[in-house]
Design a protein around this motif. Structure first.
Motif, PDB file in Angstrom:
ATOM      1  N   SER A  69      -5.523  -0.282   1.788  1.00 48.94           N
ATOM      2  CA  SER A  69      -4.231  -0.960   1.878  1.00 48.94           C
ATOM      3  C   SER A  69      -3.071  -0.117   1.364  1.00 48.94           C
ATOM      4  O   SER A  69      -1.933  -0.532   1.450  1.00 48.94           O
ATOM      5  CB  SER A  69      -4.272  -2.283   1.106  1.00 48.94           C
TER       6      SER A  69
ATOM      7  N   ILE B 292       0.073   0.511   3.617  1.00 50.53           N
ATOM      8  CA  ILE B 292       0.932  -0.663   3.748  1.00 50.53           C
ATOM      9  C   ILE B 292       1.828  -0.803   2.526  1.00 50.53           C
ATOM     10  O   ILE B 292       2.984  -1.192   2.636  1.00 50.53           O
ATOM     11  CB  ILE B 292       0.076  -1.921   3.975  1.00 50.53           C
ATOM     12  N   LEU B 293       1.316  -0.461   1.354  1.00 50.37           N
ATOM     13  CA  LEU B 293       2.114  -0.587   0.133  1.00 50.37           C
ATOM     14  C   LEU B 293       3.276   0.405   0.112  1.00 50.37           C
ATOM     15  O   LEU B 293       4.242   0.196  -0.612  1.00 50.37           O
ATOM     16  CB  LEU B 293       1.234  -0.377  -1.101  1.00 50.37           C
TER      17      LEU B 293
ATOM     18  N   LEU C 275       5.260   0.915   2.584  1.00 50.61           N
ATOM     19  CA  LEU C 275       6.322   0.375   3.427  1.00 50.61           C
ATOM     20  C   LEU C 275       7.258  -0.497   2.595  1.00 50.61           C
ATOM     21  O   LEU C 275       6.897  -0.986   1.531  1.00 50.61           O
ATOM     22  CB  LEU C 275       5.714  -0.450   4.558  1.00 50.61           C
ATOM     23  N   SER C 276       8.459  -0.704   3.104  1.00 49.54           N
ATOM     24  CA  SER C 276       9.431  -1.523   2.379  1.00 49.54           C
ATOM     25  C   SER C 276       8.993  -2.990   2.357  1.00 49.54           C
ATOM     26  O   SER C 276       8.149  -3.414   3.152  1.00 49.54           O
ATOM     27  CB  SER C 276      10.811  -1.402   3.015  1.00 49.54           C
ATOM     28  N   GLU C 277       9.603  -3.743   1.479  1.00 48.26           N
ATOM     29  CA  GLU C 277       9.232  -5.153   1.329  1.00 48.26           C
ATOM     30  C   GLU C 277       9.500  -5.937   2.605  1.00 48.26           C
ATOM     31  O   GLU C 277       8.715  -6.802   2.996  1.00 48.26           O
ATOM     32  CB  GLU C 277       9.989  -5.779   0.167  1.00 48.26           C
TER      33      GLU C 277
ATOM     34  N   ARG D  84       6.683  -5.250   5.041  1.00 46.76           N
ATOM     35  CA  ARG D  84       5.459  -5.944   4.640  1.00 46.76           C
ATOM     36  C   ARG D  84       5.555  -7.428   4.952  1.00 46.76           C
ATOM     37  O   ARG D  84       4.590  -8.059   5.368  1.00 46.76           O
ATOM     38  CB  ARG D  84       5.169  -5.730   3.159  1.00 46.76           C
ATOM     39  N   ARG D  85       6.747  -8.005   4.796  1.00 42.73           N
ATOM     40  CA  ARG D  85       6.937  -9.422   5.105  1.00 42.73           C
ATOM     41  C   ARG D  85       6.684  -9.681   6.589  1.00 42.73           C
ATOM     42  O   ARG D  85       6.048 -10.664   6.955  1.00 42.73           O
ATOM     43  CB  ARG D  85       8.347  -9.859   4.730  1.00 42.73           C
TER      44      ARG D  85
ATOM     45  N   ILE E 296       4.789  -7.953   8.588  1.00 49.84           N
ATOM     46  CA  ILE E 296       3.355  -7.785   8.841  1.00 49.84           C
ATOM     47  C   ILE E 296       2.601  -9.039   8.426  1.00 49.84           C
ATOM     48  O   ILE E 296       1.737  -9.531   9.145  1.00 49.84           O
ATOM     49  CB  ILE E 296       2.802  -6.565   8.080  1.00 49.84           C
ATOM     50  N   TYR E 297       2.927  -9.575   7.272  1.00 50.53           N
ATOM     51  CA  TYR E 297       2.197 -10.727   6.759  1.00 50.53           C
ATOM     52  C   TYR E 297       2.514 -12.006   7.530  1.00 50.53           C
ATOM     53  O   TYR E 297       1.720 -12.928   7.521  1.00 50.53           O
ATOM     54  CB  TYR E 297       2.513 -10.951   5.290  1.00 50.53           C
TER      55      TYR E 297
ATOM     56  N   ALA F 191      10.783  -2.376  11.122  1.00 47.09           N
ATOM     57  CA  ALA F 191       9.339  -2.156  10.973  1.00 47.09           C
ATOM     58  C   ALA F 191       8.872  -1.048  11.917  1.00 47.09           C
ATOM     59  O   ALA F 191       8.123  -0.154  11.504  1.00 47.09           O
ATOM     60  CB  ALA F 191       8.571  -3.449  11.247  1.00 47.09           C
TER      61      ALA F 191
END
Length: 106
Positions: free
Chosen positions: A23, A26-27, A29-31, A34-35, A37-38, A91
């Motif tokens: 992971s 993914i960490l 990447l900017s917040e 990540r939002r 993606i989730y 993204a």
């Protein structure tokens, strides 16, 4: 990232640290990325909207009232599916930088 590196350096949880390794890209990447993606899992997002609508109403006078509410939520969700998320352009840009030739933008 610093907290993750400190955790890995501790040595007490080597197995867990090894499981977190995939992971790490993914960490980086900017917040906001990540939002996106989730939150792109459509089934989870739809279930969340339905639960939120039912929870805010509390109780219903009849089964028909509950069905009407769920129908309205589903119609509103269908309208949102036609529009891409706002953060998607950011993204895609970050994916192209981080993953290079593995990411092909359309």
């Amino acid at each position: 990232m610093k907290a993750l590196e400190d955790f890995e350096a501790g040595g007490d949880h080597a197995k867990l640290a090894a499981q977190l390794e995939p992971s790490r890209p993914i960490l980086r990447l900017s917040e906001s990325v990540r939002r996106i993606i989730y939150t792109t899992n459509a089934i989870k997002a739809l279930n969340s909207k339905l639960r939120r609508a039912v929870r805010t109403r509390g109780h219903f006078p009849s089964d028909d009232a509950a069905m009407k509410l769920l129908y309205l939520v589903l119609n509103h969700a269908a309208e949102e599916w036609k529009r891409p998320p706002r953060e998607w352009f950011e993204a895609k840009t970050q994916f192209a930088v981080v993953f290079g030739d593995r990411f092909v933008s359309q």
